[in-house]
Design a protein around this motif. Structure first.
Motif, PDB file in Angstrom:
ATOM      1  N   ASP A 115     -10.095  -2.861 -11.927  1.00  0.00           N
ATOM      2  CA  ASP A 115      -9.420  -2.115 -10.855  1.00  0.00           C
ATOM      3  C   ASP A 115      -9.443  -2.872  -9.532  1.00  0.00           C
ATOM      4  OD1 ASP A 115     -12.016  -1.890  -9.977  1.00  0.00           O
ATOM      5  OD2 ASP A 115     -12.101   0.301 -10.001  1.00  0.00           O
ATOM      6  N   TYR A 116      -9.928  -4.129  -9.567  1.00  0.00           N
ATOM      7  CA  TYR A 116     -10.060  -4.960  -8.372  1.00  0.00           C
ATOM      8  C   TYR A 116      -8.946  -6.011  -8.289  1.00  0.00           C
ATOM      9  CZ  TYR A 116     -12.162  -7.499 -12.203  1.00  0.00           C
ATOM     10  OH  TYR A 116     -12.369  -8.064 -13.439  1.00  0.00           O
ATOM     11  N   ARG A 168     -17.355  -5.204  -8.305  1.00  0.00           N
ATOM     12  CA  ARG A 168     -17.490  -4.892  -6.884  1.00  0.00           C
ATOM     13  C   ARG A 168     -18.105  -6.028  -6.069  1.00  0.00           C
ATOM     14  NH1 ARG A 168     -14.322  -2.041  -8.291  1.00  0.00           N
ATOM     15  NH2 ARG A 168     -14.231   0.230  -8.332  1.00  0.00           N
ATOM     16  N   GLN A 195     -14.333   0.643 -13.935  1.00  0.00           N
ATOM     17  CA  GLN A 195     -14.096  -0.410 -12.933  1.00  0.00           C
ATOM     18  C   GLN A 195     -13.538  -1.650 -13.642  1.00  0.00           C
ATOM     19  OE1 GLN A 195     -17.659  -1.273 -10.706  1.00  0.00           O
ATOM     20  NE2 GLN A 195     -17.841   0.809  -9.924  1.00  0.00           N
ATOM     21  N   LYS A 241       0.818  -1.225   0.000  1.00  0.00           N
ATOM     22  CA  LYS A 241       0.000   0.000   0.000  1.00  0.00           C
ATOM     23  C   LYS A 241       0.852   1.275   0.000  1.00  0.00           C
ATOM     24  CE  LYS A 241      -3.625  -2.480   2.429  1.00  0.00           C
ATOM     25  NZ  LYS A 241      -4.587  -2.530   3.473  1.00  0.00           N
ATOM     26  N   ARG A 295      -8.966   6.381 -14.239  1.00  0.00           N
ATOM     27  CA  ARG A 295     -10.085   6.655 -13.335  1.00  0.00           C
ATOM     28  C   ARG A 295     -11.483   6.384 -13.891  1.00  0.00           C
ATOM     29  NH1 ARG A 295      -8.615   5.640  -9.163  1.00  0.00           N
ATOM     30  NH2 ARG A 295      -6.841   6.641  -8.215  1.00  0.00           N
ATOM     31  N   ARG A 310      -9.284   4.575  -4.464  1.00  0.00           N
ATOM     32  CA  ARG A 310      -8.761   3.268  -4.881  1.00  0.00           C
ATOM     33  C   ARG A 310      -7.562   3.478  -5.805  1.00  0.00           C
ATOM     34  NH1 ARG A 310     -11.199  -2.181  -6.245  1.00  0.00           N
ATOM     35  NH2 ARG A 310     -12.891  -1.547  -4.869  1.00  0.00           N
ATOM     36  N   TYR A 311      -6.422   2.957  -5.419  1.00  0.00           N
ATOM     37  CA  TYR A 311      -5.216   3.008  -6.267  1.00  0.00           C
ATOM     38  C   TYR A 311      -4.986   1.600  -6.830  1.00  0.00           C
ATOM     39  CZ  TYR A 311      -4.428   7.514  -4.053  1.00  0.00           C
ATOM     40  OH  TYR A 311      -4.582   8.801  -3.613  1.00  0.00           O
ATOM     41  N   HIS A 312      -5.103   1.465  -8.141  1.00  0.00           N
ATOM     42  CA  HIS A 312      -4.993   0.135  -8.760  1.00  0.00           C
ATOM     43  C   HIS A 312      -3.891   0.111  -9.829  1.00  0.00           C
ATOM     44  CE1 HIS A 312      -7.004   1.453 -12.435  1.00  0.00           C
ATOM     45  NE2 HIS A 312      -7.720   2.219 -11.648  1.00  0.00           N
ATOM     46  N   ILE A 358      -6.728   0.885  -0.975  1.00  0.00           N
ATOM     47  CA  ILE A 358      -7.577   2.071  -0.814  1.00  0.00           C
ATOM     48  C   ILE A 358      -6.978   2.951   0.275  1.00  0.00           C
ATOM     49  CG2 ILE A 358      -9.879   2.900  -0.102  1.00  0.00           C
ATOM     50  CD1 ILE A 358     -10.995   0.362  -1.540  1.00  0.00           C
ATOM     51  N   PHE A 371      -4.772  -3.667  -5.952  1.00  0.00           N
ATOM     52  CA  PHE A 371      -5.161  -2.315  -5.547  1.00  0.00           C
ATOM     53  C   PHE A 371      -5.021  -2.132  -4.039  1.00  0.00           C
ATOM     54  CE2 PHE A 371      -9.160  -2.851  -3.226  1.00  0.00           C
ATOM     55  CZ  PHE A 371      -9.467  -4.170  -3.522  1.00  0.00           C
TER      56      PHE A 371
END
Lengths: 336, 124
Positions: A248-249, A226, A276, A134, A273, A259-261, A254, A252
């Motif tokens: 983006d899942y 999600r 998803q 992270k 950005r 959310r940084y992916h 948060i 990543f």
């Protein structure tokens, strides 16, 4: 029982036995599946075959070939072609294997096609992000490397299959295209080994050929961005097509609600950005893999224009959760 | 009719056929299992090396690196795992397909079961 009658009965029995044996051994194809962890992901190879032995042999050979790909293209393994190219950036060209040469050429082609949204020179920005721990880079750290993300400075020499990164500090990263290319090559290899149908799934990059044993198309689920890992946004019916999804899942973290992916916009070095997830369907895995990343890195309007201009089959989940399905994909997609 | 009398009234062809039948029966026992899928086996691989191959019909609980794997009533599951996401535990019981723990590099496969006709064959 008279001898003649006994002979006739035995002949009938043998013929029946031969038919039963033949239909058991070669008449009913089965689905064979094997998974291994490789290339930092789960690889599952599925084939339809009349013989477990033949299926096992074909799958084994395909995994051996994938191990070779992993050795050549790993960003982290010091002995890989990619590491050798990166170590010699700004110094000298490096002779590479035919597969690495071909894949890198295709990567630059796709970069040109997407106007740099897909970028195999993204390496210097990517190494600044640590999604596992992270940690994110500062604005100035990212700005410093932006000029190194220039894929036009990847130079090829066809005569000796060598590749050179012209500027010191450049880093080739084939992570956005290698799995799709590997799916194509694996499907080719399995077809050559006599497997008339199957699925090469390299992480989420999938190449499906032929049909299930009952003649229906293969069913490939699209993960809901999600939901839980097994929640599906839709199911595709595929025959002789490849599919890839960038989301983006996948990798990543948060921080402060943001959310940084791992899918970076090469123009800024920050995570893209507008989406998803982006799913692309095409006969070639090398196209689907590069374009799911490339389209994801575009803004919404540019992405929709690019899909329309190139008549691409795509399913998009925008950042606000709304979706778009290209008209040419609607017949193949069943929404959940 | 006694067996000796029965054999006595067979011709050479009858005897050859009898031998042929015995050969075919023997060959079937050997070769058919090679071509047919082996059902009901649980393969547990760690770092792509086969560690266990166990019958799914035998109830058993075994530790595998950071995981505890349970086989019961013809199904298999991961009871507990030391990885952060515990996706393998959340997957629950399976009687076909595979459970995969990426952090521990463990692949648990139920062999010899065809793809589910109404489910999905792969996920992207």
């Amino acid at each position: 029982m008279k001898p003649k009658l006994l002979t006739a009965a035995a002949i009938v029995f043998i013929i029946a036995l031969v038919f039963v044996f033949k239909s058991t051994v070669s008449g009913t194809p089965h689905v064979y599946k094997k998974s291994e962890i490789m290339m930092d992901t789960v690889i599952t190879l599925t084939v339809v075959s009349n013989s477990q032995k033949k299926a096992d042999e074909a799958i084994g050979a395909a995994f051996n070939n994938l191990r070779r790909f992993e050795r050549n293209w790993s960003f982290f393994d010091a002995g890989s072609d990619v590491s050798a190219i990166n170590k010699n950036a700004g110094v000298r060209p490096v002779k590479v294997s035919d597969d690495t040469f071909d894949l890198t050429k295709k990567a630059v082609e796709k970069a040109k096609w997407t106007g740099g949204a897909f970028n195999p020179a993204i390496g210097p920005a990517m190494v600044l992000w640590d999604f596992k721990n992270k940690k994110r880079p500062t604005d100035s750290q990212l700005k410093e490397v932006l000029q190194l993300l220039d894929y036009t400075q990847i130079v090829f020499n066809d005569n000796d299959s060598s590749i050179m990164l012209k500027d010191k500090g450049m880093l080739l990263d084939l992570g956005g295209i290698a799995k799709g290319y590997a799916a194509d090559k694996t499907a080719e290899l399995l077809k050559k080994a006599g497997m008339k149908a199957g699925i090469a799934s390299i992480g989420g990059d999938i190449s499906a050929w032929g049909t299930r044993p009952d003649g229906s198309p293969w069913r490939v689920g699209i993960r809901a961005p999600r939901g839980a890992p097994d929640d599906l946004a839709g199911v595709l019916s595929l025959k002789d097509l490849a599919v890839s999804t960038g989301g983006d899942y996948e990798r990543f973290f948060i921080e402060d609600g943001i959310r940084y992916h791992h899918i970076l916009n090469p123009a800024t070095g920050y995570p893209a950005r507008d989406f998803q997830s982006v799913t692309v369907v095409n006969p070639e895995g090398v196209v689907t893999d590069a374009l799911d990343t490339g389209i994801f890195a575009m803004d919404r309007e540019k992405a929709l224009r690019f899909i329309k201009t190139n008549n691409l089959m795509a399913y998009l989940v925008f950042a606000d959760g709304s979706t778009f399905t290209s008209e040419n994909l609607r017949e193949l997609l069943e929404n959940r | 009719m006694r067996i000796a009398e029965l054999i006595g009234c067979t011709t050479l062809c009858d005897r050859l056929l009898l031998v042929l039948l015995l050969v075919i029966t023997g060959a079937s026992i050997v070769f058919v299992p090679l071509y047919l899928p082996h059902g009901g086996q649980v393969r547990i691989e760690v770092r792509n090396k086969l560690l266990y191959k166990l019958p799914i019909s035998e109830d058993k609980t075994i530790p595998v690196v950071g995981l505890t794997v349970e086989i019961k009533g013809g199904k298999v599951r991961v009871v507990d795992a030391d990885c952060p996401g515990k996706i393998c535990v959340k997957q629950g019981w399976i009687d076909s397909g595979a459970i995969i723990c990426l952090p521990n590099r463990v692949v648990i496969t139920v062999e010899g079961t065809p793809a589910p006709p109404k489910g999905v064959d792969a996920t992207t």
